[in-house]
Design a protein around this motif. Structure first.
Motif, PDB file in Angstrom:
ATOM      1  N   GLY A  48       0.817  -1.206   0.000  1.00  0.00           N
ATOM      2  CA  GLY A  48       0.000   0.000   0.000  1.00  0.00           C
ATOM      3  C   GLY A  48       0.851   1.256   0.000  1.00  0.00           C
ATOM      4  O   GLY A  48       0.545   2.234  -0.694  1.00  0.00           O
TER       5      GLY A  48
ATOM      6  N   GLY B  42      -2.305   3.302   4.401  1.00  0.00           N
ATOM      7  CA  GLY B  42      -2.179   2.239   5.385  1.00  0.00           C
ATOM      8  C   GLY B  42      -2.620   2.723   6.754  1.00  0.00           C
ATOM      9  O   GLY B  42      -2.513   3.907   7.066  1.00  0.00           O
TER      10      GLY B  42
ATOM     11  N   ARG C 190      -4.063  -0.523   2.980  1.00  0.00           N
ATOM     12  CA  ARG C 190      -4.270  -1.686   3.837  1.00  0.00           C
ATOM     13  C   ARG C 190      -4.464  -1.286   5.297  1.00  0.00           C
ATOM     14  O   ARG C 190      -3.843  -0.331   5.766  1.00  0.00           O
ATOM     15  CB  ARG C 190      -3.067  -2.629   3.721  1.00  0.00           C
ATOM     16  CG  ARG C 190      -2.918  -3.195   2.306  1.00  0.00           C
ATOM     17  CD  ARG C 190      -1.667  -4.019   2.140  1.00  0.00           C
ATOM     18  NE  ARG C 190      -1.728  -4.784   0.893  1.00  0.00           N
ATOM     19  CZ  ARG C 190      -1.094  -5.941   0.696  1.00  0.00           C
ATOM     20  NH1 ARG C 190      -0.336  -6.453   1.644  1.00  0.00           N
ATOM     21  NH2 ARG C 190      -1.232  -6.577  -0.452  1.00  0.00           N
TER      22      ARG C 190
ATOM     23  N   TYR D 251     -13.153  -4.713  -0.356  1.00  0.00           N
ATOM     24  CA  TYR D 251     -11.889  -5.086   0.281  1.00  0.00           C
ATOM     25  C   TYR D 251     -11.622  -6.564   0.038  1.00  0.00           C
ATOM     26  O   TYR D 251     -12.517  -7.330  -0.312  1.00  0.00           O
ATOM     27  CB  TYR D 251     -11.958  -4.840   1.801  1.00  0.00           C
ATOM     28  CG  TYR D 251     -12.353  -3.430   2.166  1.00  0.00           C
ATOM     29  CD1 TYR D 251     -11.392  -2.445   2.374  1.00  0.00           C
ATOM     30  CD2 TYR D 251     -13.696  -3.070   2.277  1.00  0.00           C
ATOM     31  CE1 TYR D 251     -11.758  -1.148   2.682  1.00  0.00           C
ATOM     32  CE2 TYR D 251     -14.070  -1.773   2.583  1.00  0.00           C
ATOM     33  CZ  TYR D 251     -13.097  -0.810   2.778  1.00  0.00           C
ATOM     34  OH  TYR D 251     -13.464   0.477   3.076  1.00  0.00           O
TER      35      TYR D 251
ATOM     36  N   THR E 194      -9.408  -9.792   2.096  1.00  0.00           N
ATOM     37  CA  THR E 194      -8.620 -10.150   3.274  1.00  0.00           C
ATOM     38  C   THR E 194      -7.250 -10.647   2.826  1.00  0.00           C
ATOM     39  O   THR E 194      -7.113 -11.298   1.783  1.00  0.00           O
ATOM     40  CB  THR E 194      -9.319 -11.226   4.103  1.00  0.00           C
ATOM     41  OG1 THR E 194      -9.607 -12.354   3.265  1.00  0.00           O
ATOM     42  CG2 THR E 194     -10.611 -10.696   4.704  1.00  0.00           C
ATOM     43  N   LEU E 195      -6.243 -10.334   3.622  1.00  0.00           N
ATOM     44  CA  LEU E 195      -4.860 -10.653   3.281  1.00  0.00           C
ATOM     45  C   LEU E 195      -4.286 -11.766   4.137  1.00  0.00           C
ATOM     46  O   LEU E 195      -3.218 -12.298   3.831  1.00  0.00           O
ATOM     47  CB  LEU E 195      -3.985  -9.402   3.440  1.00  0.00           C
ATOM     48  CG  LEU E 195      -4.369  -8.212   2.565  1.00  0.00           C
ATOM     49  CD1 LEU E 195      -3.581  -6.974   2.985  1.00  0.00           C
ATOM     50  CD2 LEU E 195      -4.135  -8.519   1.094  1.00  0.00           C
TER      51      LEU E 195
ATOM     52  N   ALA F 153      -5.381  -8.579   8.422  1.00  0.00           N
ATOM     53  CA  ALA F 153      -5.155  -7.451   7.514  1.00  0.00           C
ATOM     54  C   ALA F 153      -6.140  -7.522   6.349  1.00  0.00           C
ATOM     55  O   ALA F 153      -6.590  -8.595   5.950  1.00  0.00           O
ATOM     56  CB  ALA F 153      -3.718  -7.465   6.979  1.00  0.00           C
TER      57      ALA F 153
ATOM     58  N   GLU G 127      -7.248  -5.237   2.478  1.00  0.00           N
ATOM     59  CA  GLU G 127      -6.826  -4.275   1.458  1.00  0.00           C
ATOM     60  C   GLU G 127      -8.043  -3.734   0.717  1.00  0.00           C
ATOM     61  O   GLU G 127      -8.946  -4.510   0.356  1.00  0.00           O
ATOM     62  CB  GLU G 127      -5.879  -4.941   0.461  1.00  0.00           C
ATOM     63  CG  GLU G 127      -5.446  -4.024  -0.677  1.00  0.00           C
ATOM     64  CD  GLU G 127      -4.618  -4.754  -1.726  1.00  0.00           C
ATOM     65  OE1 GLU G 127      -4.079  -4.068  -2.624  1.00  0.00           O
ATOM     66  OE2 GLU G 127      -4.513  -5.998  -1.669  1.00  0.00           O
TER      67      GLU G 127
END
Length: 339
Positions: A38, A122, A262, A303, A305-306, A331, A333
């Motif tokens: 990010g 971020g 993020r 979004y 999910t990371l 996290a 994004e």
């Protein structure tokens, strides 16, 4: 608060240790690594990235990001004025690239707007009580030594733990100890607190610990840790309205992200993690009605999910920093522009 005390030869008290010597950032490399794409996207798009550290603490995570990314501008928030002062000293060499603000993290969107930024790349949350707050004895966060019953993260306002312990009814004490502390002996503990305060108000952590210890079975203490641990957690959450604030802060942080930006959240108990998971999951799924043949733009997930579930520290990280043991990392994004 200064370290140490007066000595016989009237030598001045030792100066407080700098923040860099008092704080080991939890999951530092993983947090910075998750935020990095990010940050780089912001630099590529606008020549500068903006990150908000919503829980600045003693500035360890922020320092690492500022050192690593010369094009980064950091906004640091903390409700604890002592933490802001220590972090300010630690980050002084980056003063031209930082805005440190005395604020609670659910105010993140207002702070970003007030500083003139349209969005950020971020946001970092490192939740719970900080190393500074645990180590400063007169703050009353720790049950391992006697101190005033305070527990406020912002000592300039709001009720203290003593106000709650001495002012809440027995059913109210049961509710917060059971709900926020997940304490199965909440009823016994609340009853003991009420009985103790009838003789005299409870004003110190030691007095509260004695009231708790007197009714928690020894066997439970042997297997579940210090008998006051969960009650102290519950009182801290109640004093600082932590979960209500977090419930507002997570969507606010997600809302100020630019595309590619993020949000990274480290939580330390299940109640924080449940709130984070709920908001991340809601933003990462389509809002189209079930069976709808075409997914319209306004229904698409904004979004992604990371992290798969929660990530946790390695054994080496826990050995280096035991306070990291209960950390859970999630996290998300932003993948669509804000409407």
């Amino acid at each position: 608060m200064r370290e140490g005390g007066p000595v016989a030869n009237d030598v001045p008290e030792a100066a407080p240790r700098p923040a860099s010597e008092r704080h080991v950032p939890v999951l530092l490399e993983r947090c910075v690594g998750l935020l990095e794409p990010g940050i780089r996207a912001g630099i590529e798009a606008r020549g500068r990235a903006v990150v908000v550290d919503c829980t600045l603490g003693m500035g360890g995570h922020s320092e690492a990001m500022l050192e690593r990314f010369p094009e980064l501008h950091l906004i640091g928030l903390d409700r604890d004025e002592q933490a802001l002062a220590l972090a300010g000293a630690r980050l002084e060499r980056f003063a031209g690239r930082t805005d440190l603000v005395h604020a609670v993290y659910d105010e993140v969107a207002d702070v970003v707007a007030d500083l003139g930024f349209a969005g950020v790349d971020g946001v970092l949350f490192d939740l719970g009580v900080s190393s500074l707050q645990l180590d400063e004895r007169d703050r009353g966060f720790a049950y391992s030594y006697d101190a005033p019953l305070d527990m406020r993260m912002d000592t300039s306002r709001g009720p203290t733990a003593a106000d709650i312990v001495n002012g809440y009814s027995e059913p109210e004490l049961v509710r917060i100890i059971r709900t926020w502390g997940e304490e199965k002996f909440a009823g016994r503990i609340a009853s003991s607190i009420v009985k103790a305060r009838e003789a005299a108000p409870l004003t110190t952590t030691g007095e509260l610990v004695n009231a708790i210890r007197s009714v928690v079975p020894a066997a439970a203490a042997r297997t579940g840790g210090h008998p006051a641990k969960r009650t102290f957690q519950a009182l801290r959450i109640e004093v600082n309205e932590e979960l209500d604030v977090l419930d507002r802060a997570i969507p606010a942080a997600m809302g100020v992200l630019e595309v590619g930006g993020r949000v990274v959240v480290m939580s330390y108990h299940s109640l924080e993690d449940k709130i984070t998971k709920r908001h991340f999951a809601a933003g990462s799924r389509s809002s189209a009605p079930a069976g709808f043949p075409v997914e319209l733009e306004e229904h698409k997930a904004q979004y992604r999910t990371l992290t798969r579930g929660t990530e946790t520290p390695t054994a080496q990280e826990i050995e280096e920093n035991p306070r990291a043991a209960s950390a859970k990392l999630r996290a998300v994004e932003r993948i669509l522009k804000r409407s």
